[in-house]
Design an enzyme around this catalytic site. Structure first.
Site, PDB file in Angstrom:
ATOM      1  N   GLU A   1      14.175  50.010  55.742  1.00  0.00           N
ATOM      2  CA  GLU A   1      14.315  48.594  55.330  1.00  0.00           C
ATOM      3  C   GLU A   1      15.299  47.886  56.259  1.00  0.00           C
ATOM      4  O   GLU A   1      16.279  48.506  56.704  1.00  0.00           O
ATOM      5  CB  GLU A   1      14.879  48.587  53.902  1.00  0.00           C
ATOM      6  CG  GLU A   1      15.277  47.229  53.351  1.00  0.00           C
ATOM      7  CD  GLU A   1      16.106  47.328  52.062  1.00  0.00           C
ATOM      8  OE1 GLU A   1      16.928  48.268  51.919  1.00  0.00           O
ATOM      9  OE2 GLU A   1      15.918  46.449  51.201  1.00  0.00           O
TER      10      GLU A   1
ATOM     11  N   ASN B   1      12.481  39.806  52.141  1.00  0.00           N
ATOM     12  CA  ASN B   1      12.802  41.149  52.639  1.00  0.00           C
ATOM     13  C   ASN B   1      11.446  41.833  52.853  1.00  0.00           C
ATOM     14  O   ASN B   1      10.775  42.209  51.900  1.00  0.00           O
ATOM     15  CB  ASN B   1      13.654  41.884  51.600  1.00  0.00           C
ATOM     16  CG  ASN B   1      14.182  43.210  52.100  1.00  0.00           C
ATOM     17  OD1 ASN B   1      13.643  43.787  53.042  1.00  0.00           O
ATOM     18  ND2 ASN B   1      15.222  43.708  51.456  1.00  0.00           N
TER      19      ASN B   1
ATOM     20  N   LYS C   1       9.293  42.472  49.605  1.00  0.00           N
ATOM     21  CA  LYS C   1       9.941  43.224  48.516  1.00  0.00           C
ATOM     22  C   LYS C   1       9.911  42.464  47.197  1.00  0.00           C
ATOM     23  O   LYS C   1      10.373  41.322  47.113  1.00  0.00           O
ATOM     24  CB  LYS C   1      11.389  43.525  48.930  1.00  0.00           C
ATOM     25  CG  LYS C   1      12.184  44.399  47.975  1.00  0.00           C
ATOM     26  CD  LYS C   1      13.532  44.709  48.619  1.00  0.00           C
ATOM     27  CE  LYS C   1      14.417  45.603  47.792  1.00  0.00           C
ATOM     28  NZ  LYS C   1      15.681  45.887  48.515  1.00  0.00           N
TER      29      LYS C   1
ATOM     30  N   GLU D   1      21.210  40.480  47.594  1.00  0.00           N
ATOM     31  CA  GLU D   1      19.782  40.292  47.924  1.00  0.00           C
ATOM     32  C   GLU D   1      19.161  39.130  47.161  1.00  0.00           C
ATOM     33  O   GLU D   1      18.304  38.422  47.679  1.00  0.00           O
ATOM     34  CB  GLU D   1      19.006  41.580  47.648  1.00  0.00           C
ATOM     35  CG  GLU D   1      19.250  42.642  48.690  1.00  0.00           C
ATOM     36  CD  GLU D   1      18.227  43.746  48.618  1.00  0.00           C
ATOM     37  OE1 GLU D   1      17.039  43.488  48.786  1.00  0.00           O
ATOM     38  OE2 GLU D   1      18.651  44.897  48.376  1.00  0.00           O
TER      39      GLU D   1
ATOM     40  N   CYS E   1      12.840  49.959  49.371  1.00  0.00           N
ATOM     41  CA  CYS E   1      14.105  50.365  48.754  1.00  0.00           C
ATOM     42  C   CYS E   1      14.077  50.375  47.235  1.00  0.00           C
ATOM     43  O   CYS E   1      13.554  51.276  46.625  1.00  0.00           O
ATOM     44  CB  CYS E   1      15.255  49.527  49.287  1.00  0.00           C
ATOM     45  SG  CYS E   1      16.843  50.303  48.898  1.00  0.00           S
TER      46      CYS E   1
ATOM     47  N   ASN F   1      18.057  51.021  52.145  1.00  0.00           N
ATOM     48  CA  ASN F   1      19.503  50.953  52.429  1.00  0.00           C
ATOM     49  C   ASN F   1      20.179  51.113  51.076  1.00  0.00           C
ATOM     50  O   ASN F   1      20.259  50.151  50.301  1.00  0.00           O
ATOM     51  CB  ASN F   1      19.916  49.583  52.972  1.00  0.00           C
ATOM     52  CG  ASN F   1      19.525  49.330  54.409  1.00  0.00           C
ATOM     53  OD1 ASN F   1      20.325  49.453  55.322  1.00  0.00           O
ATOM     54  ND2 ASN F   1      18.277  48.947  54.609  1.00  0.00           N
TER      55      ASN F   1
HETATM   56  N1  CDT Z   1      18.458  47.760  49.424  1.00  0.00           N
HETATM   57  C1  CDT Z   1      18.323  48.112  48.139  1.00  0.00           C
HETATM   58  O1  CDT Z   1      17.366  47.728  47.474  1.00  0.00           O
HETATM   59  N2  CDT Z   1      19.301  48.878  47.615  1.00  0.00           N
HETATM   60  C2  CDT Z   1      19.315  49.260  46.240  1.00  0.00           C
HETATM   61  C3  CDT Z   1      20.705  49.372  45.766  1.00  0.00           C
HETATM   62  C4  CDT Z   1      20.743  49.178  44.320  1.00  0.00           C
HETATM   63  S1  CDT Z   1      22.042  49.906  43.581  1.00  0.00           S
HETATM   64  C5  CDT Z   1      21.326  51.320  42.947  1.00  0.00           C
HETATM   65  C6  CDT Z   1      18.592  50.548  45.954  1.00  0.00           C
HETATM   66  O2  CDT Z   1      17.816  50.589  44.996  1.00  0.00           O
HETATM   67  O3  CDT Z   1      18.821  51.546  46.623  1.00  0.00           O
END
Ligand code: CDT
Length: 308
Positions: free
Chosen positions: A46, A106, A123, A142, A168, A193
């Site tokens: 991502e 995204n 996303k 985000e 993600c 990420n």
């Molecule tokens: N980039 C992204 O979507 N990160 C989220 C962080 C959320 S906190 C669990 C993820 O689901 O990994």
């Protein structure tokens, strides 16, 4: 019979000061390694071209837009597309998309072996918040910088396999995989990420975060009889740790390959897409076993309602 060596190109940290050109050079190095393994598709993370900028609160939207791409391919990414075309390798990677109408998403794209874009995903499940949050150890903005995706969950027949994308946080939601599974998906690609610490609960660290990532990717694969490739951007980025743990999962939910570092690292696996058929025609034969008359709440209700 359709089989293909699938590569996952985990990226180590990308610092704020790193140029897109420098990142693309790293991505090409990984692509060259994937070619040596005979890969037909390479999966990048991502927001692969920059640092994970949603961790920074930016009041100035001109600054925000410096993290976005206005077209794809563009000057910085053209060398990646050219190398993919030379090698005859399909690819997928994520980036921040600014549309001509000024909308921000995204996004990830999927190409064929001629480096033509055949699919785009925006996303859907955006985590985090939209204003500066003083209660968190660090920000996850985000919801400030992106709109929820407007394209839905689609699949494409690409180079012989039925492929779908997610990004993600989408990997934590069974709805993601099921929407793709209902279209016969055989490979789901997911870049991520993921902070190595929970900004709202310091005690939740790397071990639990990796467990939840594996759990989500493996169950999504098994319950939909599909390969799943999850690829991280990892390591200490701008002082903030991200988990690694990139994996390739088979349609039984088993991990075929796993990244061991938090740096640029290639994983790969020989994926025989015919292996998806058994699960899809037996325990997860949706046409025979699903009971949609009992699933109405899934689309009619968003949050939990407790009535007892
Ligand atoms: N980039 C992204 O979507 N990160 C989220 C962080 C959320 S906190 C669990 C993820 O689901 O990994």
């Amino acid at each position: 019979m359709t089989r293909m060596i699938i590569a996952g190109a985990q990226l180590g940290p990308i610092q704020k000061a790193d140029s897109r050109e420098a990142v693309v050079a790293r991505m090409i190095d990984l692509m060259n390694m994937a070619a040596d393994k005979g890969a037909g598709l390479i999966v990048y993370p991502e927001l692969a071209l920059t640092t994970f900028f949603p961790r920074w609160y930016m009041p100035d939207w001109n600054e925000v837009d410096t993290w976005f791409e206005r077209e794809m391919p563009n000057g910085a990414t053209m060398p990646l597309f050219e190398r993919a075309r030379e090698l005859g390798m399909a690819m997928t990677f994520g980036y921040a998309e600014l549309t001509p109408e000024g909308r921000r998403f995204n996004t990830s794209i999927l190409t064929n072996r001629k480096a033509e874009i055949v699919g785009k995903y925006r996303k859907v499940h955006l985590p985090g918040h939209d204003e500066y949050d003083t209660e968190r150890a660090f920000q996850h903005l985000e919801k400030r910088y992106f709109e929820p995706g407007d394209l839905g969950f689609n699949v494409w027949r690409n180079e012989g396999a039925i492929m779908g994308m997610a990004i993600c946080n989408d990997r934590r939601w069974p709805e993601t995989y099921r929407c793709l599974g209902l279209q016969g998906v055989e490979l789901v690609t997911i870049g991520y990420n993921t902070p190595a610490v929970n900004s709202q609960m310091n005690a939740e660290g790397l071990e639990k975060r990796l467990f939840h990532s594996d759990l989500s990717l493996q169950s999504g694969a098994y319950q939909n009889a599909t390969y799943v490739v999850g690829v991280a951007k990892a390591g200490l980025e701008d002082g903030h740790p991200l988990i690694g743990g990139s994996i390739i999962v088979d349609p039984d939910g088993f991990v075929l390959a796993r990244a061991e570092t938090e740096e640029d690292e290639l994983i790969w696996a020989d994926c025989d897409f015919d292996k998806c058929a058994f699960g899809k025609t037996t325990i997860f034969d949706f046409a025979r076993h699903r009971r949609v008359e009992h699933y109405g709440r899934i689309t009619s209700q968003t949050g939990a309602i407790v009535e007892v």
